[in-house]
Design a protein around this motif. Structure first.
Motif, PDB file in Angstrom:
ATOM      1  N   LEU A 195       0.716  -1.222  -0.167  1.00  0.00           N
ATOM      2  CA  LEU A 195      -0.110  -0.004  -0.120  1.00  0.00           C
ATOM      3  C   LEU A 195       1.063   1.353   0.018  1.00  0.00           C
ATOM      4  CD1 LEU A 195      -3.065  -0.923   2.371  1.00  0.00           C
ATOM      5  CD2 LEU A 195      -2.486  -1.479   0.268  1.00  0.00           C
ATOM      6  N   LYS A 196       2.039   1.188  -0.792  1.00  0.00           N
ATOM      7  CA  LYS A 196       2.834   2.346  -0.902  1.00  0.00           C
ATOM      8  C   LYS A 196       2.721   3.027  -2.320  1.00  0.00           C
ATOM      9  CE  LYS A 196       5.729   1.659   3.023  1.00  0.00           C
ATOM     10  NZ  LYS A 196       7.255   1.606   3.371  1.00  0.00           N
ATOM     11  N   ALA A 253      -5.563   4.967   3.551  1.00  0.00           N
ATOM     12  CA  ALA A 253      -6.100   3.838   2.689  1.00  0.00           C
ATOM     13  C   ALA A 253      -6.862   4.348   1.618  1.00  0.00           C
ATOM     14  CB  ALA A 253      -6.723   2.942   3.632  1.00  0.00           C
ATOM     15  N   ALA A 265      -6.149  -0.760   7.301  1.00  0.00           N
ATOM     16  CA  ALA A 265      -4.827  -0.783   6.548  1.00  0.00           C
ATOM     17  C   ALA A 265      -3.757  -1.609   7.027  1.00  0.00           C
ATOM     18  CB  ALA A 265      -4.446   0.448   6.075  1.00  0.00           C
ATOM     19  N   LEU A 288      -5.785   4.689  -7.041  1.00  0.00           N
ATOM     20  CA  LEU A 288      -5.631   3.291  -7.859  1.00  0.00           C
ATOM     21  C   LEU A 288      -6.895   3.221  -8.970  1.00  0.00           C
ATOM     22  CD1 LEU A 288      -4.302   0.610  -8.015  1.00  0.00           C
ATOM     23  CD2 LEU A 288      -5.564  -0.247  -6.147  1.00  0.00           C
ATOM     24  N   PHE A 299      -5.397   5.970  -1.283  1.00  0.00           N
ATOM     25  CA  PHE A 299      -4.782   4.902  -1.980  1.00  0.00           C
ATOM     26  C   PHE A 299      -5.627   4.120  -2.957  1.00  0.00           C
ATOM     27  CE2 PHE A 299      -2.965   0.958  -3.200  1.00  0.00           C
ATOM     28  CZ  PHE A 299      -1.565   1.077  -3.457  1.00  0.00           C
ATOM     29  N   LYS A 300      -7.028   4.049  -2.562  1.00  0.00           N
ATOM     30  CA  LYS A 300      -7.844   3.406  -3.237  1.00  0.00           C
ATOM     31  C   LYS A 300      -8.293   4.109  -4.306  1.00  0.00           C
ATOM     32  CE  LYS A 300     -10.211   1.636   0.538  1.00  0.00           C
ATOM     33  NZ  LYS A 300     -11.515   0.999   1.249  1.00  0.00           N
ATOM     34  N   ASN A 360      -6.977  -4.638  -4.903  1.00  0.00           N
ATOM     35  CA  ASN A 360      -7.151  -3.533  -5.505  1.00  0.00           C
ATOM     36  C   ASN A 360      -8.270  -2.783  -4.769  1.00  0.00           C
ATOM     37  OD1 ASN A 360      -6.216  -3.770  -7.840  1.00  0.00           O
ATOM     38  ND2 ASN A 360      -7.539  -5.300  -8.677  1.00  0.00           N
ATOM     39  N   ASN A 361      -9.131  -3.375  -3.926  1.00  0.00           N
ATOM     40  CA  ASN A 361     -10.072  -2.603  -3.020  1.00  0.00           C
ATOM     41  C   ASN A 361      -9.987  -2.521  -1.591  1.00  0.00           C
ATOM     42  OD1 ASN A 361     -11.669  -2.164  -5.329  1.00  0.00           O
ATOM     43  ND2 ASN A 361     -12.319  -4.032  -5.162  1.00  0.00           N
ATOM     44  N   LEU A 362      -8.483  -3.168  -1.312  1.00  0.00           N
ATOM     45  CA  LEU A 362      -8.111  -3.262   0.073  1.00  0.00           C
ATOM     46  C   LEU A 362      -9.283  -4.203   0.920  1.00  0.00           C
ATOM     47  CD1 LEU A 362      -6.444  -0.360   0.898  1.00  0.00           C
ATOM     48  CD2 LEU A 362      -5.753  -2.317  -0.356  1.00  0.00           C
ATOM     49  N   LYS A 422      -2.371  -5.222   5.628  1.00  0.00           N
ATOM     50  CA  LYS A 422      -1.041  -5.288   5.157  1.00  0.00           C
ATOM     51  C   LYS A 422      -0.052  -6.617   6.006  1.00  0.00           C
ATOM     52  CE  LYS A 422       0.243  -0.796   5.661  1.00  0.00           C
ATOM     53  NZ  LYS A 422       1.377   0.033   5.608  1.00  0.00           N
TER      54      LYS A 422
END
Lengths: 229, 229
Positions: free
Chosen positions: A143-144, A156, B156, A163, A159-160, B141-143, B160
């Motif tokens: 998640l970087k 988070a 998050a 993405l 990031f989503k 993709n959607n965590l 991880k």
DNA sequence: GCGTGATGCAACGAAATCGTCACCCCCTCC
DNA sequence: GGAGGGGGTGACGATTTCGTTGCATCACGC
């Protein structure tokens, strides 16, 4: 994938190895002879095989060749156990394509070290979980996010959102689409949350914030190259 | 949903397409000629362009090239409309990089199918990025994390951490390794944060919490099958 | 068994993160 | 150029999330 297969006809040796592996945090399964070994390798798909060369019936070389000839096992790393001083064994083993060898008697410490070394070496790179477009690099595993190589802290949600935008460069994503994908909201919900997060993203992107374009009445779009005029 | 741009000089055809798209749930905009088409594509950022090759003044090929030359439109999927039997048109169209083609006259049903296919193809990122082991499914993709199909909320950090563990099932990950991968800490740092997060993870995993095993003195390990040795 | 060190666990305060709101600006269409 | 609607932005409070601490518990070597 998950365990280590120990192949040796002497139970004492197998137990010794299993114990040490276990202490080091590895699971293991055992096979007393070559035929069993090949079967277990195919069925259990171990992460590594520790293979003694001295085996009744089907010797270590034969097991090794058999493993290499089957697509299910041909890529498995093999650590060979050889009798001390039998140099020709070492040479044969390595030339056959074994990943490493260790001589009996061996120290548990050394064994573990070699096992770790092999696993480290053969461990698969993360399955292409890095999205890269121009200066933008998104590492889904950690998640970087990196901009021109420099890490940028994103939450988070940010990031989503990034993405989602980057996944379809050049194509506008509708507000409802993004709300669905990032927040899980169903349509018809009206909120300014998206706007706010877009703003925060743009801020963190600095000069590259303009790469997130507003498509009035529709949503947002990520462009790979900022266009002039 | 998304907007689709219809480019054709015959109004009847445009209307026909628009009607069918609308029935299928798509919005559409229309352009009667190439110049208008390019302008609208830039302005409205449609999700797809249905482009007739036979156009007055600026023909379909020219429109296509123009679209590809502009960063705002260069990535847009294009579905080409060609006259039946004109095989060279198909070849040229596909070799230019069109996403698909369909011949006139076409059945509305087929048109919709192709539209959906293209949108599905282009919407899904090239990397599906889903890690799946047994009942565990991690969507990078959607965590999002699913346990036996049911979504489980993870923060998050938890995501991880679980990902790091699951990436190498059956193999123990050292504390320092996890701290490095999840938190970016360098070694030598001593903290109980990892323990706490492992605990929170186990809680959220419910009965499956035991899948995260403690390897004393080493770290933690994710096992696909509960208990073995 | 006993002791030691590692881990489990609960609670807490600090910090980060999020979503909403109000207000302003800008774009677009008359 | 005016009206209307969509978007940008700053601020704020609520909530979530995080890392630490202290203590209980457990595993392992002796």
């Amino acid at each position: 994938m998950s365990t280590i297969l120990i192949v040796d006809d002497e139970e004492d040796i197998r137990e010794l190895i299993a114990l040490n592996l276990h202490r080091a945090g590895f699971q293991s399964i055992e096979a007393p002879d070559g035929i069993t070994a090949v079967k277990m390798a195919r069925k259990s798909a171990p992460a590594l095989i520790i293979l003694d060369l001295m085996l009744p019936q089907m010797d270590g070389y034969a097991v090794f060749k058999e493993l290499r000839n089957d697509t299910r096992t041909s890529e498995l790393p093999v650590l060979m156990l050889t009798a001390k001083g039998k140099l020709d064994e070492r040479i044969t083993g390595l030339s056959l394509g074994a990943d490493d060898y260790i001589t009996k008697p061996f120290s548990p410490k050394e064994l573990i070290l070699r096992v770790k070394a092999i696993l480290r070496r053969t461990e698969k790179g993360p399955s292409a979980s890095v999205v890269e477009i121009g200066d933008f690099r998104l590492d889904k595993n950690n998640l970087k996010f990196y901009l021109s190589g420099d890490p940028v802290d994103l939450t988070a949600t940010e990031f989503k959102l990034l993405l989602s935008l980057i996944e379809s460069p050049g194509v506008a994503r509708e507000r409802s689409e993004l709300l669905q994908k990032v927040w899980g909201y169903s349509d018809l919900i009206q909120t300014r949350t998206l706007d706010t997060h877009i703003k925060r993203l743009r801020e963190k992107l600095g000069g590259n914030g303009s790469r997130i374009e507003t498509v009035r009445g529709v949503g947002y779009r990520f462009v790979s190259t900022t266009h002039a005029s």
